[in-house]
Design a protein around this motif. Sequence first.
Motif, short mmCIF file in Angstrom:
data_model
loop_
_atom_site.label_atom_id
_atom_site.label_comp_id
_atom_site.label_asym_id
_atom_site.label_seq_id
_atom_site.Cartn_x
_atom_site.Cartn_y
_atom_site.Cartn_z
N PHE A 97 0.80 -1.22 0.00
CA PHE A 97 0.00 0.00 0.00
C PHE A 97 0.84 1.28 0.00
N VAL A 98 2.16 1.15 0.14
CA VAL A 98 3.02 2.33 0.25
C VAL A 98 4.00 2.34 -0.92
N ASP A 99 4.24 3.52 -1.48
CA ASP A 99 5.09 3.65 -2.67
C ASP A 99 6.52 3.19 -2.40
N GLU A 100 7.15 2.69 -3.46
CA GLU A 100 8.50 2.14 -3.35
C GLU A 100 9.52 3.17 -2.88
N TYR A 101 9.31 4.44 -3.22
CA TYR A 101 10.29 5.46 -2.85
C TYR A 101 10.43 5.63 -1.34
N THR A 102 9.47 5.13 -0.57
CA THR A 102 9.53 5.24 0.89
C THR A 102 10.29 4.08 1.53
N TRP A 103 10.73 3.11 0.75
CA TRP A 103 11.26 1.87 1.30
C TRP A 103 12.47 2.09 2.21
N ARG A 104 13.38 2.95 1.81
CA ARG A 104 14.56 3.20 2.63
C ARG A 104 14.18 3.78 3.98
N VAL A 105 13.29 4.77 3.98
CA VAL A 105 12.89 5.40 5.24
C VAL A 105 12.07 4.43 6.08
N GLN A 106 11.19 3.65 5.44
CA GLN A 106 10.46 2.63 6.18
C GLN A 106 11.42 1.73 6.95
N ASN A 107 12.48 1.30 6.29
CA ASN A 107 13.45 0.41 6.92
C ASN A 107 14.19 1.10 8.06
N GLU A 108 14.51 2.37 7.90
CA GLU A 108 15.20 3.11 8.97
C GLU A 108 14.33 3.19 10.22
N VAL A 109 13.06 3.52 10.02
CA VAL A 109 12.14 3.62 11.16
C VAL A 109 11.94 2.25 11.81
N PHE A 110 11.71 1.24 10.99
CA PHE A 110 11.51 -0.10 11.52
C PHE A 110 12.72 -0.57 12.31
N ASP A 111 13.92 -0.36 11.78
CA ASP A 111 15.14 -0.76 12.48
C ASP A 111 15.24 -0.11 13.85
N ALA A 112 14.84 1.16 13.94
CA ALA A 112 14.91 1.86 15.22
C ALA A 112 13.97 1.23 16.24
N PHE A 113 12.78 0.85 15.82
CA PHE A 113 11.84 0.20 16.74
C PHE A 113 12.32 -1.20 17.11
N VAL A 114 12.92 -1.91 16.18
CA VAL A 114 13.47 -3.24 16.50
C VAL A 114 14.55 -3.12 17.55
N ARG A 115 15.45 -2.18 17.38
CA ARG A 115 16.55 -2.01 18.35
C ARG A 115 16.01 -1.68 19.73
N LEU A 116 14.98 -0.83 19.80
CA LEU A 116 14.41 -0.49 21.11
C LEU A 116 13.72 -1.70 21.73
N ALA A 117 13.00 -2.48 20.92
CA ALA A 117 12.35 -3.69 21.43
C ALA A 117 13.37 -4.65 22.01
N GLU A 118 14.50 -4.80 21.33
CA GLU A 118 15.57 -5.67 21.83
C GLU A 118 16.13 -5.14 23.14
N GLU A 119 16.34 -3.84 23.20
CA GLU A 119 16.90 -3.22 24.41
C GLU A 119 15.95 -3.35 25.59
N MET A 120 14.64 -3.15 25.35
CA MET A 120 13.67 -3.16 26.44
C MET A 120 13.12 -4.56 26.72
N GLY A 121 13.35 -5.50 25.80
CA GLY A 121 12.83 -6.85 25.98
C GLY A 121 11.32 -6.93 25.84
N VAL A 122 10.75 -6.14 24.90
CA VAL A 122 9.30 -6.11 24.71
C VAL A 122 8.94 -6.61 23.32
N MET A 123 7.65 -6.85 23.11
CA MET A 123 7.19 -7.40 21.83
C MET A 123 7.02 -6.32 20.77
N LEU A 124 7.07 -6.76 19.52
CA LEU A 124 6.78 -5.91 18.36
C LEU A 124 5.48 -6.36 17.72
N ASN A 125 4.60 -5.41 17.44
CA ASN A 125 3.31 -5.66 16.81
C ASN A 125 3.43 -5.17 15.36
N ILE A 126 3.60 -6.11 14.41
CA ILE A 126 4.14 -5.78 13.09
C ILE A 126 3.11 -5.83 11.97
#
Length: 246
Positions: A97-126
Amino acid sequence: MRVYDMHVHLHEFSLGEVEEILEADKSLVVVAVSDDLESAWRTLDLWHAFGRRVVPCMGFHPWNVREGRVWEAWEVLRLAYRYGAPCLGEVGLDRRFVDEYTWRVQNEVFDAFVRLAEEMGVMLNIHAPDAWKQVAHRIGWTSTARFMYHWYTGPATLPRALPEGRVWFSINSAIRVQEKSLRLAREVPLESLVVESDGPYNYRGLRLNPLMVRETVKIVAEARGENPQLVMETVALNSERLLGRL
């Protein structure tokens, strides 16, 4: 026994509706996701109002990347850390549903949430439409984070390929009218299955809401040809493991 709606946009319901929902089913626990900074704040308010009946998820929806609102993602991350949110979401990657040009930024945001989930030991709702495999390659085998594919409609092979006990697959209450959800309910290993409403989303004439999840579990049990009580108990335990309550 608790009944869990593992993904609902509770911030979109009025306060009166939330009270009615929780009063109607006193065993219900709702995992309340947020999409942006404003909804994250309202979700925190609902958590404080209803205690353990509401599990707050702090997130930034991939759809908001295309609207130039990425700065909100970093504020939501700070908010989640400050309040010790037990869940991060709705977050993820979207190639449908989201244009291809956003893919890089999508990945940057997602990576940041993954890192925080790992640090806090909490679940990700994906959220991962047509990006199921990309999410699996990013965190399925190498990350320590527990995560759930929300409203899973991806490949039937993926649930058996990913490690049990860290990845769960959510069947939506749209199973009443969505054949693909019904097929996946039969194919996802029971130990990896949870349920959700994604309310108050309107889907093919259904206004989805948390009071549907109990019936959803019964439909799943019927589709699998298994004892409804056993399926109800297993899905509840899966939800508690995913949330880190066990």
